[in-house]
Structures are given as C-alpha cells and as structure tokens.
Design a protein around this motif. Structure first.
Motif, PDB file in Angstrom:
ATOM      1  N   ARG A   1      58.618  67.436 -17.978  1.00 49.82           N
ATOM      2  CA  ARG A   1      60.000  66.722 -17.582  1.00 49.82           C
ATOM      3  C   ARG A   1      60.103  66.255 -16.065  1.00 49.82           C
ATOM      4  O   ARG A   1      60.875  65.161 -16.084  1.00 49.82           O
ATOM      5  CB  ARG A   1      61.140  68.202 -17.772  1.00 49.82           C
TER       6      ARG A   1
ATOM      7  N   LEU B   1      58.768  62.850 -16.249  1.00 46.47           N
ATOM      8  CA  LEU B   1      59.648  61.713 -17.295  1.00 46.47           C
ATOM      9  C   LEU B   1      61.085  61.247 -16.491  1.00 46.47           C
ATOM     10  O   LEU B   1      61.286  60.137 -16.256  1.00 46.47           O
ATOM     11  CB  LEU B   1      59.970  62.551 -18.533  1.00 46.47           C
TER      12      LEU B   1
ATOM     13  N   ARG C   1      60.338  58.981 -13.366  1.00 46.51           N
ATOM     14  CA  ARG C   1      60.139  57.495 -14.095  1.00 46.51           C
ATOM     15  C   ARG C   1      61.244  56.702 -14.482  1.00 46.51           C
ATOM     16  O   ARG C   1      61.423  55.701 -14.277  1.00 46.51           O
ATOM     17  CB  ARG C   1      58.809  57.599 -15.151  1.00 46.51           C
ATOM     18  N   LYS C   2      62.098  57.403 -15.426  1.00 45.90           N
ATOM     19  CA  LYS C   2      63.331  57.061 -16.067  1.00 45.90           C
ATOM     20  C   LYS C   2      63.997  56.616 -14.680  1.00 45.90           C
ATOM     21  O   LYS C   2      64.720  55.419 -14.915  1.00 45.90           O
ATOM     22  CB  LYS C   2      63.862  58.166 -16.716  1.00 45.90           C
TER      23      LYS C   2
ATOM     24  N   ARG D   1      62.681  53.430 -13.109  1.00 44.62           N
ATOM     25  CA  ARG D   1      62.769  52.184 -13.691  1.00 44.62           C
ATOM     26  C   ARG D   1      63.894  51.564 -14.061  1.00 44.62           C
ATOM     27  O   ARG D   1      64.000  50.587 -14.488  1.00 44.62           O
ATOM     28  CB  ARG D   1      62.092  52.623 -15.176  1.00 44.62           C
TER      29      ARG D   1
ATOM     30  N   LEU E   1      53.478  56.072 -21.834  1.00 45.70           N
ATOM     31  CA  LEU E   1      54.825  55.866 -21.257  1.00 45.70           C
ATOM     32  C   LEU E   1      54.500  55.603 -19.533  1.00 45.70           C
ATOM     33  O   LEU E   1      55.618  55.400 -18.819  1.00 45.70           O
ATOM     34  CB  LEU E   1      55.568  57.080 -21.328  1.00 45.70           C
TER      35      LEU E   1
END
Lengths: 111, 149
Positions: free
Chosen positions: A59, A62, A65-66, A69, A97
């Motif tokens: 988590r 993720l 990176r979200k 980005r 991913l």
C-alpha cells in the motif's frame, strides 16, 4: 525496518532494510511524506535489505507512486528487489506498475 | 512426524504483531520450514490478524486474537479466533490485480493472499459471537528430505 536516506543529485535514495509490514509501513509512509513535502519528487527505493513485505508495505509503495505520478511530477523507482519480495509483487500484479532496476546506478541513470 | 500444536493469545491490536510474528518464526524453526514457506505463512497470518484488527475490532469493540498452529504430518494448520462481530468474506470485493496504477486499490488483498497461498481457507461464525478462520497448507516436501530438483 531501517531507512537510510541519501541524496543522489537527481534523486533521493532510500535504503530500506528489514520487514515492511503493518507495524513498520507507517514509518515508511511518514518518511516518504516528508520527502514529498520538501519538494523532492524523484525517489528510488533500494530494497536490497528488505526480506519481507506485506499488504501494508505494498500500500505504501502504491500510494507513493500514485502521488508522484500525479501531474507527471516525478516517479518512484524500485531497485535490487529480493526474490521473495519480487514474488509478492508478482502475485498482486505490481510488477508491471513499477519500474524495477537491478542496480541503484541504473535507477539513478533513468531519471 | 507427530502432532505439534502451539497456541498464542494476544490483544487484537497492531502492537501485538511483532509477538505474533516471533511466535510464527519459532514454529518455522521448530518445523524446519524453508525460507519461502516461512515467508508465505508469515504473510498470510499477518494479513489474517490485520483483517481482525482493522475490520473486526474497533475503538468500541476490543478483544483478543487466539492463534493455534499445528503441524500434523505434512499438513500445517493455522486457526485464528476472535470475539469480533460476524465477518462475511463474500462481502469483501476481489481485488483487480490487473488494473492500471491510477485505478489500483488494495482492498481485499489479505483474503487474496490467503486464497492464493493456502490450500484451504475456511471462515466460520462462532456462537454466541466471534469468528474462526482456518488456514491449511500442505508442505511440498519433507523438511528432512532434499528439495525436488
């Protein structure tokens, strides 16, 4: 889990070791948040010393990176992922991913 | 190989996780598990405990986690019991592990890991309250034998 931070010029390198689980992932989140807030948006996680990751650690990866980005501000790259951790990333479909590098030097050069 | 059963009862809080993991590490050593088997078991039991802690218990409803580990022949069984409200696994959406980054969420990953890794995953609601989760994994080869080539 231990986190050592190193500035690599183009990017901030986090050398992580130990277990990234529900007990320790909040510390990784806080460290990443601090780096984002300082305006650094190019981050490499050196996972050579990480021998275990659970959904809490996934988590963290993720979410980071979200966040990076978004608006193409930057990126979060992974380097030197150990085999069992890689299997965990594969199992949940994370491998496509993330950009995963065999060496920190390769990851730095990609920025 | 005889039956080896061990149990541990801890408060259903995230602070108990290191104690649970240490307990599992002791079993892994005693049962002479491979590194990969140990990793999988730690992952599955951590996820099961965190489901209880995050989704079963709350500020208002606190309780314990009772963990039983058993090795019988080549079969490893892990039983987790709690005092939390009834848990219905069918209400947990299956994670989309092929979704792109922007759409990726991590809900349901704990149960996903359990079903991917273990040979049997059984949820039961206990009377008058609580839940029991039984996780079974068959060892792929005996610890005392050489691994398959």
């Amino acid at each position: 889990m231990e986190i050592k931070m190193k500035s690599m010029g183009r990017a901030e390198l986090l050398e992580i070791s130990g277990r990234v689980d529900h007990s320790t992932a909040p510390e990784l989140d806080q460290t990443l948040r601090k780096i984002f807030d300082q305006g650094t948006h190019h981050i490499i996680l050196d996972l050579n010393g990480v021998n275990y990751i659970s959904s809490a650690g996934l988590r963290s990866l993720l979410a980071a990176r979200k966040e990076l980005r978004r608006f193409n501000r930057g990126d979060l790259l992974l380097a030197r992922v150990q085999p069992f951790v890689k299997e965990t990333l594969d199992m949940v479909g994370f491998t496509p991913l993330f950009q995963i590098y065999d060496s920190v030097a390769d990851a730095v050069a990609s920025f | 190989m005889g039956r080896c059963t061990y149990s541990l009862t801890v408060p259903g809080r995230v602070e108990s996780l290191p104690q649970i993991m240490a307990f599992l590490a002791d079993r892994a050593r005693e049962w002479d598990l491979e590194t990969g088997e140990t990793y999988e078991i730690e992952l599955v039991v951590e996820e099961a405990c965190m489901n209880i802690i995050h989704h079963g218990y709350s500020e208002a409803i606190q309780g314990e986690i009772h963990l039983v580990c058993q090795l019988k022949g080549q079969e490893m069984t892990f039983i987790l019991e709690d005092d939390a409200p009834p848990f219905d696994p069918s209400q947990v959406p299956e994670p989309d592990v092929e979704a792109p980054l922007e759409e990726r969420t991590l809900g349901g990953l704990g149960i996903f890991f359990m079903r991917r890794i273990m040979d049997k995953v059984q949820f039961e609601q206990l009377k008058p309250r609580g839940n029991r989760l039984t996780l079974v994994k068959h060892r792929t080869f005996p610890a005392s034998a050489d691994p398959p080539v």
